[in-house]
Write an enzyme that holds these catalytic residues in place. Structure first.
Site, short mmCIF file in Angstrom:
data_model
loop_
_atom_site.label_atom_id
_atom_site.label_comp_id
_atom_site.label_asym_id
_atom_site.label_seq_id
_atom_site.Cartn_x
_atom_site.Cartn_y
_atom_site.Cartn_z
N ASN A 111 -7.41 -4.67 -10.04
CA ASN A 111 -7.55 -3.55 -9.73
C ASN A 111 -7.93 -2.72 -8.67
O ASN A 111 -8.08 -3.18 -7.33
CB ASN A 111 -8.96 -3.58 -10.60
CG ASN A 111 -9.14 -4.30 -11.72
OD1 ASN A 111 -8.13 -3.85 -12.20
ND2 ASN A 111 -10.28 -4.63 -12.42
N ASP A 113 -9.11 0.20 -8.40
CA ASP A 113 -9.85 1.24 -8.50
C ASP A 113 -10.77 1.90 -7.55
O ASP A 113 -11.20 2.57 -7.49
CB ASP A 113 -10.20 1.97 -10.10
CG ASP A 113 -10.77 0.07 -10.47
OD1 ASP A 113 -11.85 -0.54 -9.64
OD2 ASP A 113 -10.70 -0.24 -11.14
N HIS A 130 -3.73 -6.12 -5.66
CA HIS A 130 -2.58 -5.38 -6.04
C HIS A 130 -3.55 -4.31 -4.81
O HIS A 130 -3.29 -2.75 -5.37
CB HIS A 130 -2.80 -4.43 -7.10
CG HIS A 130 -1.88 -5.80 -8.04
ND1 HIS A 130 -2.17 -5.80 -9.22
CD2 HIS A 130 -1.60 -6.47 -7.85
CE1 HIS A 130 -1.35 -6.54 -9.56
NE2 HIS A 130 -1.13 -7.52 -9.04
N CYS A 138 -2.38 -0.49 8.53
CA CYS A 138 -0.80 -0.30 9.76
C CYS A 138 -0.26 -2.08 9.63
O CYS A 138 -0.73 -2.73 9.39
CB CYS A 138 -2.00 0.02 11.28
SG CYS A 138 0.02 0.36 12.50
N CYS A 170 -2.44 2.65 18.96
CA CYS A 170 -1.43 1.79 18.74
C CYS A 170 -0.70 3.11 17.75
O CYS A 170 0.92 3.52 18.14
CB CYS A 170 -2.11 1.21 17.09
SG CYS A 170 -0.26 0.31 15.99
N GLY A 207 -10.76 -9.20 -18.72
CA GLY A 207 -10.64 -7.73 -18.94
C GLY A 207 -9.56 -7.79 -18.51
O GLY A 207 -8.72 -7.18 -17.74
N THR A 208 -8.45 -9.12 -18.96
CA THR A 208 -6.97 -9.30 -18.68
C THR A 208 -6.48 -9.65 -19.65
O THR A 208 -6.98 -10.53 -20.32
CB THR A 208 -6.96 -9.97 -17.18
OG1 THR A 208 -5.30 -10.12 -16.94
CG2 THR A 208 -7.52 -10.95 -17.05
N ASN A 231 -11.91 -11.77 -23.20
CA ASN A 231 -10.82 -10.74 -22.88
C ASN A 231 -10.98 -10.20 -24.55
O ASN A 231 -10.65 -11.57 -25.53
CB ASN A 231 -9.53 -11.36 -22.95
CG ASN A 231 -8.29 -9.85 -22.69
OD1 ASN A 231 -8.79 -9.15 -21.70
ND2 ASN A 231 -7.07 -9.34 -23.25
N GLN A 233 -8.53 -9.08 -26.38
CA GLN A 233 -7.18 -9.22 -26.88
C GLN A 233 -6.67 -10.61 -26.88
O GLN A 233 -6.86 -11.50 -25.65
CB GLN A 233 -6.14 -9.24 -26.39
CG GLN A 233 -6.15 -7.27 -27.00
CD GLN A 233 -5.09 -6.42 -25.79
OE1 GLN A 233 -5.31 -6.70 -24.94
NE2 GLN A 233 -5.07 -5.39 -25.72
#
Length: 288
Positions: A111, A113, A130, A138, A170, A207-208, A231, A233
């Protein structure tokens, strides 16, 4: 990240009977108590944030599901309006409670978020494969946490945010850390996620739909770990775990914390971007 929707069969949601759910919770609670301190590695996907008002990707009303339906000319229901203030879910806050109790080794998340950090989860217990919409970096290795989304309003192929690195004069361009389609994952973060996964004693996937590589393979780095998937599904890995629970993540975590006799901390808004102690911890421990 993969821009793919599930087919009609894969998208179906299932729910455990209450007795089955309770048994599943008790089984993982027993293992957490058995292995003890820093034994638990948690893997999180978009499903833990839906109760906070953020859409998932492959659920019945997920981002890719809706796009696929629209492309096929199907009517789709209106998306719910996001709440004006998005707060961490009960599941997010449960991870803080597990950290406080000493059971948590790490949360490894796909996630971006920002809710794991907003929950107050210590940075040393978090790996964001992610990236994070509130974090810019940087090429010198410096990372910055902001109290706003760092992405420019207009798409920029360089992913530059418009700000410059301030460390040691920098002055190089800062770039957003969220991972785009076909973009490689951050090396330092992925390497550490692989190391933590190989040492995990108890694995909890929440949850994935487990369709995004390499994140979907990480929970299976240690074949001897006790593995649980929660999950609604089905996933391609359902036959490879010790416990498979079809449950909402908030409900599962609420029952798990109750079984472990642990409190779930209440969310309180933190001014992290102006907290020097947090910013030092963030700079020293956030891997990207």
């Amino acid at each position: 990240m993969a821009h793919t929707a599930l087919n009609d069969d894969e998208i179906t949601e299932y729910f455990d009977d209450n007795d089955v759910l309770i048994d599943n919770v008790k089984n993982i609670a027993d293992k957490i108590r058995e292995y003890g301190e820093e034994s638990l590695v948690i893997y999180t996907g978009a499903g833990i944030s839906t109760s906070s008002g953020i859409s998932d990707f492959r659920g019945p009303n997920g981002v890719w599901t809706r796009k696929a339906a629209i492309k096929q000319g199907k009517k789709v229901p209106k998306r719910k309006k996001k709440p004006s203030i998005i707060k961490p879910s009960l599941a997010h806050m449960s991870f803080v409670g597990l950290s406080n109790a000493g059971y948590l080794d790490c949360v490894i998340s796909t996630n971006c978020d920002g809710l794991h950090i907003k929950s107050g989860l210590p940075i040393k217990h978090l790996l964001e494969l992610h990236g994070n919409g509130n974090v810019e970096a940087c090429e010198c290795g410096s990372v910055y946490y902001r109290d706003f989304k760092v992405r420019k309003p207009k798409r920029d192929k360089t992913r530059a945010t418009g700000r410059l690195c301030e460390r040691n004069s920098c002055k190089r361009k800062l770039r957003q850390t969220t991972v785009a389609f076909n973009q490689s994952l951050p090396d330092l973060c992925l390497d550490e996620a692989e190391r933590r996964s190989k040492n995990a004693k108890v694995v909890l996937v929440l949850g994935t739909s487990m369709r995004v590589f390499p994140a979907c393979d990480l929970p299976f780095e240690n074949e001897d770990a006790y593995k649980v998937i929660v999950n609604l599904q089905k996933t391609p890995y359902d036959d490879d775990v010790d416990v498979r629970s079809f449950s909402k993540t908030d409900e599962f975590m609420s029952l798990l914390m109750e079984e472990l006799e642990l409190d779930i901390p209440k969310y309180k808004k933190l001014d992290l971007a102006n907290d020097p102690d947090f910013l030092e911890e963030f700079y020293n421990h956030y891997l990207f």
